[in-house]
Design a protein around this motif. Structure first.
Motif, short mmCIF file in Angstrom:
data_model
loop_
_atom_site.label_atom_id
_atom_site.label_comp_id
_atom_site.label_asym_id
_atom_site.label_seq_id
_atom_site.Cartn_x
_atom_site.Cartn_y
_atom_site.Cartn_z
N HIS A 112 0.96 -1.00 0.34
CA HIS A 112 -0.43 0.22 0.14
C HIS A 112 1.02 1.20 0.03
O HIS A 112 0.84 2.17 -0.49
CB HIS A 112 -0.63 0.25 0.83
CG HIS A 112 -1.93 0.82 1.25
ND1 HIS A 112 -1.47 2.29 2.10
CD2 HIS A 112 -3.25 1.69 0.59
CE1 HIS A 112 -2.73 2.82 1.29
NE2 HIS A 112 -3.52 2.42 0.81
N ASP A 113 1.91 1.18 0.83
CA ASP A 113 2.49 2.82 0.88
C ASP A 113 3.54 2.56 -0.49
O ASP A 113 3.79 3.92 -1.18
CB ASP A 113 3.95 2.23 1.90
CG ASP A 113 4.95 3.45 2.73
OD1 ASP A 113 3.94 4.54 2.82
OD2 ASP A 113 5.79 3.40 2.37
N ILE A 114 3.70 1.62 -1.44
CA ILE A 114 4.20 1.83 -2.30
C ILE A 114 3.88 2.30 -3.19
O ILE A 114 4.27 2.77 -5.15
CB ILE A 114 5.19 0.44 -3.32
CG1 ILE A 114 6.18 -0.11 -1.75
CG2 ILE A 114 5.09 0.49 -4.80
CD1 ILE A 114 6.15 -1.58 -2.39
N ILE A 115 1.97 1.98 -3.25
CA ILE A 115 1.68 2.13 -3.85
C ILE A 115 0.63 3.94 -3.88
O ILE A 115 0.83 4.10 -5.19
CB ILE A 115 0.27 1.45 -4.36
CG1 ILE A 115 0.45 0.34 -4.98
CG2 ILE A 115 -1.68 2.18 -5.47
CD1 ILE A 115 -1.01 -1.23 -4.54
N THR A 116 0.46 4.25 -2.93
CA THR A 116 0.65 5.54 -1.90
C THR A 116 1.41 6.60 -2.46
O THR A 116 1.53 7.65 -2.69
CB THR A 116 -0.33 5.90 -1.42
OG1 THR A 116 0.81 4.81 -0.14
CG2 THR A 116 -1.45 4.55 -1.16
N ARG A 117 2.93 5.96 -2.49
CA ARG A 117 4.31 6.67 -3.14
C ARG A 117 5.54 6.01 -3.28
O ARG A 117 6.07 6.33 -3.19
CB ARG A 117 4.38 6.95 -1.17
CG ARG A 117 3.86 8.00 -0.16
CD ARG A 117 4.33 8.51 1.43
NE ARG A 117 5.03 6.81 1.80
CZ ARG A 117 5.86 7.16 2.32
NH1 ARG A 117 6.55 8.21 3.35
NH2 ARG A 117 6.85 6.12 2.35
N PRO A 118 4.39 6.06 -4.82
CA PRO A 118 5.65 5.03 -5.96
C PRO A 118 7.33 5.75 -5.03
O PRO A 118 7.99 5.51 -5.64
CB PRO A 118 4.60 4.71 -6.91
CG PRO A 118 3.89 5.91 -6.19
CD PRO A 118 3.09 6.63 -5.20
N SER A 119 7.09 7.19 -5.71
CA SER A 119 8.06 7.60 -6.07
C SER A 119 9.36 7.36 -5.12
O SER A 119 10.85 7.41 -4.94
CB SER A 119 8.28 9.30 -5.75
OG SER A 119 7.28 10.10 -5.50
N THR A 120 8.75 7.31 -3.52
CA THR A 120 9.51 7.10 -2.66
C THR A 120 10.68 6.51 -2.44
O THR A 120 11.71 5.79 -2.31
CB THR A 120 8.94 6.76 -0.96
OG1 THR A 120 8.21 8.23 -1.32
CG2 THR A 120 9.95 6.67 0.15
N TYR A 121 9.89 5.40 -3.87
CA TYR A 121 10.78 3.68 -3.55
C TYR A 121 11.44 3.13 -5.16
O TYR A 121 11.68 2.69 -5.57
CB TYR A 121 9.85 2.61 -3.67
CG TYR A 121 9.19 2.97 -2.00
CD1 TYR A 121 9.71 1.95 -0.83
CD2 TYR A 121 8.13 3.30 -1.61
CE1 TYR A 121 9.44 1.55 0.53
CE2 TYR A 121 7.59 2.93 -0.48
CZ TYR A 121 8.15 2.37 0.04
OH TYR A 121 7.47 1.83 2.16
#
Length: 351
Positions: free
Chosen positions: A278-287
């Motif tokens: 969920h975090d990857i999907i909502t904050r993709p640029s962070t990863y």
């Protein structure tokens, strides 16, 4: 923020891996049950349309070889087995290229398209969960014949068992066909599946398994296929499906807690991947991701299996920019990040 999240996950995992190595390692093998999230190629040899043993699948795997993994590269069991110092990838039990010597340190019984519910496996004619257990029993007999009873039993009891199921029960079965919906509410169907999960764990336990990692559901409403069909909400995530996933995971946690209390010497953990995905999907640029709503393969909206063609001019050139490889499955990079997240708990528990 850059790649701070990835760096943190990798650093913690590496520290735990070093501790595990110094301690000699308590996991001699990794044994896998489940669906396409963990299938390393069993569907290659059965009569189903749900296969991925062709390009562009596997283009970032060893030597660019398509193996039947539903990704451009490796899947979580491969990364987990490597972190435990067992092997770099887990072979499929039905792959004729491998023998019991290979399977002694790791084997996969998973089948893409299957679920806890037998009716789910019937949809695309894949291996039902009860058959995965039958193959496992056959494997045990071969292992004892190969290594001797005492050594085989030690591997069986000390191996780490990875279980990943449930997505297809909802997206491929419950929400598409009316049969289960006529008999069960969503909550009742969750309970129906979890009762099967509980009995499955008890059967594995009776066969000697003691170390289990059970993964529930990721945000299934955010898979590219579900977003593509969510036209009324302008292709946003289907939050109803995500709510179902969260409810299932919460109930699964309770089941795991009860099993640990009921079965002596069982160590079962919930490897809940929902928060990290969920975090990857909502904050993709962070990863370090650039595209989340569409997959790399073809148009990235509906394609998977044979529709994911190597001939499509639309397939992306760099999968590392994408969260999803096809409309249903993550890229190698996503699988690595999710595995590193889960490994913090797994390495701390089982080494």
């Amino acid at each position: 923020m850059g790649h701070r999240c990835i760096a943190w996950l990798v650093m913690i995992t590496q520290i735990l891996m070093m501790v595990a190595t110094e301690g000699g390692g308590n996991v001699p093998a990794v044994i896998v049950f489940g669906d396409s999230s963990v299938d390393s190629g069993n569907n290659n040899v059965i009569a189903t349309v749900l296969k991925s043993n062709f390009k562009p699948y596997g283009r970032d795997f060893v030597s660019g070889r398509p193996t039947g993994r539903f990704s451009n590269g490796r899947i979580p069991p491969d990364f987990i087995a490597e972190a435990f110092g067992v092997k770099s990838y887990i072979p499929a039990y039905l792959d004729p290229a491998y023998t019991i010597e290979d399977f002694a340190t790791g084997v996969c019984f998973a089948s893409a398209g299957t679920g806890y519910d037998n009716a789910t496996s019937a949809v695309l004619n894949v291996i039902p969960l009860w058959k995965e257990i039958e193959y496992y029993k056959e494997y045990q007999a071969k292992l004892r014949s190969h290594l001797g009873t005492a050594k085989a039993n030690k591997i069986i009891s000390e191996a780490l068992y990875l279980i990943s199921l449930g997505t297809n029960d909802f997206l491929e079965n419950y929400y598409i066909f009316p049969t289960r919906r006529l008999h069960y509410t969503v909550s009742q169907y969750q309970d129906f599946l979890l009762n099967i999960a509980k009995n499955f764990v008890k059967e594995l336990y009776a066969l000697g398994a003691r170390k289990l990692s059970i993964t529930g559901l990721v945000p299934i409403g955010c898979l590219p296929l579900e977003r593509a069909t969510n036209i009324l909400d302008f292709h946003a995530c289907n939050e109803e499906y995500n709510h179902v996933a969260l409810g299932f995971n919460k109930k699964l946690e309770n089941v795991i807690t009860k099993l640990n209390r009921e079965l002596p010497h069982l160590i079962a953990v919930s490897a809940n991947a929902y928060p990290i995905v969920h975090d990857i999907i909502t904050r993709p640029s962070t990863y370090g991701f650039e595209v989340v709503e569409k997959a790399c393969c073809s148009t990235g909206t509906f394609e998977m299996s044979y529709l994911c063609s190597d001939k499509s001019p639309l397939t992306c050139t760099d999968a590392s920019k994408y969260v999803f490889w096809d409309a249903f499955h993550p890229t190698d990079k996503t699988n690595r990040i999710v595995s590193n997240y889960l490994l913090i708990k797994l390495l701390a528990t089982f080494n």
